[in-house]
Scaffold this active site. Structure first.
Site, PDB file in Angstrom:
ATOM      1  N   GLY A 215       7.045   2.843  -1.301  1.00  0.00           N
ATOM      2  CA  GLY A 215       8.183   2.930  -0.396  1.00  0.00           C
ATOM      3  C   GLY A 215       9.188   3.969  -0.858  1.00  0.00           C
TER       4      GLY A 215
ATOM      5  N   ALA B 282       3.450  -1.635  -6.738  1.00  0.00           N
ATOM      6  CA  ALA B 282       2.798  -0.496  -6.085  1.00  0.00           C
ATOM      7  C   ALA B 282       3.392  -0.272  -4.696  1.00  0.00           C
ATOM      8  CB  ALA B 282       1.291  -0.717  -5.988  1.00  0.00           C
ATOM      9  N   ASP B 283       3.668  -1.355  -3.974  1.00  0.00           N
ATOM     10  CA  ASP B 283       4.300  -1.240  -2.662  1.00  0.00           C
ATOM     11  C   ASP B 283       5.713  -0.664  -2.781  1.00  0.00           C
ATOM     12  OD1 ASP B 283       2.337  -2.117  -0.896  1.00  0.00           O
ATOM     13  OD2 ASP B 283       2.829  -4.220  -1.188  1.00  0.00           O
ATOM     14  N   ILE B 284       6.471  -1.171  -3.747  1.00  0.00           N
ATOM     15  CA  ILE B 284       7.848  -0.706  -3.909  1.00  0.00           C
ATOM     16  C   ILE B 284       7.888   0.769  -4.278  1.00  0.00           C
ATOM     17  CG2 ILE B 284       9.937  -0.945  -5.305  1.00  0.00           C
ATOM     18  CD1 ILE B 284       9.490  -3.138  -3.202  1.00  0.00           C
TER      19      ILE B 284
END
Length: 395
Positions: free
Chosen positions: A173, A168-170
């Site tokens: 980003g 989810a973070d990637i």
């Protein structure tokens, strides 16, 4: 050659992964990135380990090359003044404070655009700047759970599991990077800046693509399928005589060639297996037949045979095996960088291959506050003022 984003200045006040991953991509593309860190503790990931290399955490190093590090106390009036001055000279601010935090400090988008009318601010939050969850903190693990991703990940009869990286973070980003590039293009055309409201939840839901679309079309809640595919058969892992191999048969012609390679050409002629729709309906009969055939050779033997027949396939590598693959080296996905304290620093390369404006690895992941003094000097502060900032815990 200059980078595609040469001349663009990014002020990055984000921490952990989504924001820093985004700003690293922009830095790889040539942008100047100034990483603003808390004046006492810095980015949390500096302490996320082991493993550490000469005091630097592997987690921090993975997402922070091509940046300068500056410490700043954003709660102090002097720190706010320095920040506003930086913003006035910049193009983009990336931040991932909880919703409304910067606004309460007088550093929100509406405040900062008074100092830079063309400012682009990317505001990353767990759930967005609107909606009933806007004030809740958002962490990758929680987002994987709430977005439905974990419900479709894992073995059919097992428990839901998360993806092995902070996906989810990637994704956030990457989406943030797309939003910033779009906003820069709009600004170049119109002269207008804007705020980008982007959330981990929205990005993860967007990534559900065909699985969510299946539900919207048939109303059936998707279930975990392990390594099988909800729409294509055979498209899964198979056990060979010495390990597991992924076979991804994407169409009926590939299936015909696949059955010939494994010595079962008659399967492609049977009505129940001839077309993908029928294979999907009859997979409980088909898959055991295929499994029995594939157990008779090694994964290396099958790879050679399947490659020659144009059948998509690949062994399940661990991370060490992946880095030993000659394709990884050929594509520049393992790079070495010089670092003032870390010896033999290896990093994952960039997947962006631009022929006219290639990415560059210009700056090592910065030490904590490594560039504070030099940035302040460029802003016009003399050594005496900088020393006073240190004494007063402004930096």
């Amino acid at each position: 050659m200059s980078g595609a984003l040469d001349g663009v200045r990014i002020i990055d006040v984000s921490r952990v992964l989504a924001g820093p991953f985004c700003s690293m991509i922009l830095g790889d593309l040539g942008a100047e990135v100034i990483k603003i860190e808390h004046h006492e503790s810095g980015d949390e990931t500096r302490g996320w380990g082991p493993p550490f290399a000469q005091g630097e955490s592997a987690y921090y190093l993975c997402a922070n090359r091509n940046k300068q590090s500056m410490t700043l106390n954003l709660k102090s009036e002097q720190g706010k003044e320095i920040f506003r001055k930086l913003v006035a000279s910049g193009d983009v601010v990336i931040q991932n404070f909880k919703t409304g935090t910067l606004g309460k400090m007088g550093l929100g988008y509406e405040d900062l655009k008074e100092f830079n009318p063309q400012l682009i601010m990317a505001s990353i939050t767990g759930f967005g700047l609107t909606g009933p969850y806007k004030d809740l903190p958002g962490y990758d693990y929680i987002i994987q759970a709430m977005s439905g991703l974990m419900s479709i990940t894992g073995e059919k009869d097992g428990s839901p599991v998360k993806v092995g990286v902070a996906i989810a973070d990637i994704l956030t980003g990457l989406y943030t990077c797309i939003g910033i590039l779009s906003a820069l293009h709009h600004r170049n055309e119109s002269g207008e800046g804007q705020e980008i409201d982007i959330s981990l939840m929205d990005c993860q839901v967007s990534s559900l693509v065909n699985v969510a679309s299946n539900y919207l079309f048939n109303g059936m809640t998707p279930e975990r399928m392990g390594n099988q595919h909800p729409n294509i058969v055979p498209y899964q892992t198979f056990r060979t005589s010495d390990g597991e191999l992924v076979v991804a048969v994407g169409n009926d012609e590939q299936f015909r060639r696949f059955t010939a390679v494994i010595g079962k050409p008659e399967l492609a002629e049977q009505q129940r297996f001839r077309h993908n729709e029928k294979r999907l309906l009859n997979k409980e009969e088909l898959v055991p037949i295929l499994e029995d055939s594939l157990k008779r050779k090694t994964k290396k033997e099958w790879k050679l045979l399947l490659d020659s027949a144009g059948i998509p396939n690949g062994p399940i590598n661990d991370i060490a095996e992946m880095f030993e693959d000659p394709q990884i080296s050929a594509r520049g996905m393992l790079v070495e960088m010089e670092h003032p304290t870390v010896t033999d620093l290896k990093m994952i390369g960039s997947p962006l291959n631009l022929t006219k404006t290639p990415v560059t690895m210009r700056k090592h992941p910065p030490l904590y506050g490594e560039h504070t003094d030099s940035i302040l000097a460029e802003m016009g502060y003399d050594p005496g003022q900088i020393d006073k900032f240190k004494q007063n815990k402004i930096i």
